[in-house]
Design a protein around this motif. Structure first.
Motif, PDB file in Angstrom:
ATOM      1  N   ASN A   1       0.828  -1.212   0.000  1.00  0.00           N
ATOM      2  CA  ASN A   1       0.000   0.000   0.000  1.00  0.00           C
ATOM      3  C   ASN A   1       0.861   1.261   0.000  1.00  0.00           C
ATOM      4  O   ASN A   1       0.560   2.224  -0.718  1.00  0.00           O
ATOM      5  CB  ASN A   1      -0.960   0.005   1.196  1.00  0.00           C
ATOM      6  N   GLU A   2       1.925   1.252   0.808  1.00  0.00           N
ATOM      7  CA  GLU A   2       2.837   2.406   0.818  1.00  0.00           C
ATOM      8  C   GLU A   2       3.484   2.572  -0.551  1.00  0.00           C
ATOM      9  O   GLU A   2       3.619   3.698  -1.043  1.00  0.00           O
ATOM     10  CB  GLU A   2       3.914   2.228   1.890  1.00  0.00           C
ATOM     11  N   SER A   3       3.879   1.461  -1.165  1.00  0.00           N
ATOM     12  CA  SER A   3       4.516   1.522  -2.484  1.00  0.00           C
ATOM     13  C   SER A   3       3.542   2.055  -3.527  1.00  0.00           C
ATOM     14  O   SER A   3       3.914   2.877  -4.373  1.00  0.00           O
ATOM     15  CB  SER A   3       5.018   0.138  -2.904  1.00  0.00           C
ATOM     16  N   LEU A   4       2.300   1.587  -3.476  1.00  0.00           N
ATOM     17  CA  LEU A   4       1.290   2.085  -4.410  1.00  0.00           C
ATOM     18  C   LEU A   4       1.055   3.580  -4.200  1.00  0.00           C
ATOM     19  O   LEU A   4       0.940   4.338  -5.172  1.00  0.00           O
ATOM     20  CB  LEU A   4      -0.019   1.307  -4.243  1.00  0.00           C
ATOM     21  N   SER A   5       0.986   3.977  -2.940  1.00  0.00           N
ATOM     22  CA  SER A   5       0.790   5.397  -2.635  1.00  0.00           C
ATOM     23  C   SER A   5       1.955   6.225  -3.166  1.00  0.00           C
ATOM     24  O   SER A   5       1.760   7.280  -3.786  1.00  0.00           O
ATOM     25  CB  SER A   5       0.646   5.569  -1.122  1.00  0.00           C
TER      26      SER A   5
ATOM     27  N   ILE B   1       4.415   9.737  -7.199  1.00  0.00           N
ATOM     28  CA  ILE B   1       5.457   9.962  -8.219  1.00  0.00           C
ATOM     29  C   ILE B   1       4.819  10.174  -9.583  1.00  0.00           C
ATOM     30  O   ILE B   1       5.250  11.051 -10.349  1.00  0.00           O
ATOM     31  CB  ILE B   1       6.455   8.773  -8.236  1.00  0.00           C
ATOM     32  N   ALA B   2       3.759   9.416  -9.895  1.00  0.00           N
ATOM     33  CA  ALA B   2       3.069   9.582 -11.179  1.00  0.00           C
ATOM     34  C   ALA B   2       2.477  10.990 -11.283  1.00  0.00           C
ATOM     35  O   ALA B   2       2.569  11.642 -12.337  1.00  0.00           O
ATOM     36  CB  ALA B   2       1.986   8.525 -11.345  1.00  0.00           C
ATOM     37  N   LEU B   3       1.877  11.471 -10.174  1.00  0.00           N
ATOM     38  CA  LEU B   3       1.336  12.836 -10.167  1.00  0.00           C
ATOM     39  C   LEU B   3       2.441  13.868 -10.340  1.00  0.00           C
ATOM     40  O   LEU B   3       2.278  14.852 -11.077  1.00  0.00           O
ATOM     41  CB  LEU B   3       0.561  13.090  -8.874  1.00  0.00           C
ATOM     42  N   GLU B   4       3.575  13.636  -9.649  1.00  0.00           N
ATOM     43  CA  GLU B   4       4.711  14.555  -9.785  1.00  0.00           C
ATOM     44  C   GLU B   4       5.241  14.557 -11.217  1.00  0.00           C
ATOM     45  O   GLU B   4       5.598  15.610 -11.756  1.00  0.00           O
ATOM     46  CB  GLU B   4       5.829  14.165  -8.804  1.00  0.00           C
ATOM     47  N   ILE B   5       5.277  13.370 -11.843  1.00  0.00           N
ATOM     48  CA  ILE B   5       5.742  13.279 -13.243  1.00  0.00           C
ATOM     49  C   ILE B   5       4.801  14.066 -14.154  1.00  0.00           C
ATOM     50  O   ILE B   5       5.262  14.829 -15.023  1.00  0.00           O
ATOM     51  CB  ILE B   5       5.856  11.810 -13.686  1.00  0.00           C
ATOM     52  N   GLU B   6       3.504  13.900 -13.928  1.00  0.00           N
ATOM     53  CA  GLU B   6       2.533  14.642 -14.739  1.00  0.00           C
ATOM     54  C   GLU B   6       2.710  16.140 -14.542  1.00  0.00           C
ATOM     55  O   GLU B   6       2.690  16.922 -15.499  1.00  0.00           O
ATOM     56  CB  GLU B   6       1.100  14.222 -14.394  1.00  0.00           C
TER      57      GLU B   6
END
Length: 171
Positions: free
Chosen positions: A105-109, A114-119
């Motif tokens: 769960n922590e990894s998914l979070s 990170i995906a949001l930061e990349i976007e």
């Protein structure tokens, strides 16, 4: 009551006409007494040996009972130990599963973050690229204007500049 060697020794026989030879009977009785005493002694020894063997048998029976009880206790202890180990293993597995779920769960979070930061960085890079492109185009437009040609038309004499500098330094 059993016959004793003394009973045999003290036995008196009635004398009859043409009876047995007294010396022969006495000799025979002496032999019977010796054999009977020997048998009685052997019987006592056997009884003592039997008592000793019964005592030893009792001792070994006690040891056997003790060993049997010890085996039962050891088996029960082994079963308890096995049950406790299984319980502990289940608890360890549960704890490991909880930790694994938490880590996943922590990894998914973190992955979502990170995906949001990349976007966000992609958007920022697009904005930066667009602004940088506009700046370069504006600079190119400025370079392409006729103002540069006008600047080159002005002529200035370097000697005039020197004399102007000297006057400024004297003043």
């Amino acid at each position: 009551m059993p016959l004793t060697p003394l009973d045999i020794h003290n036995k008196e026989f009635n004398k009859g006409f043409r009876g047995y030879d007294e010396d022969e009977v006495n000799e025979f009785l002496d032999q019977v007494i010796k054999d009977y005493e020997l048998i009685i002694r052997e019987k006592k020894e056997m009884e003592e040996r039997l008592k000793d063997l019964n005592d030893r048998l009792g001792h070994f029976t006690t040891i056997e009972d003790t060993l049997h009880k010890s085996i039962v206790v050891a088996q029960e202890a082994a079963e308890d130990l096995k049950r406790n180990a299984q319980k502990e293993a289940k608890l360890i597995i549960k704890e490991a599963e909880k930790n694994a779920d938490r880590i996943v769960n922590e990894s998914l979070s973190k992955a979502r973050k990170i995906a949001l930061e990349i976007e966000d960085l992609k958007k920022q890079s697009k904005v930066f690229r667009t602004r940088f492109k506009m700046l370069i185009e504006a600079q190119l437009d400025m370079l392409n204007t006729d103002d540069w040609d006008h600047l080159l038309e002005y002529e200035l004499d370097a000697t005039e500049l020197k004399s102007t500098e000297e006057e400024d330094s004297l003043a």
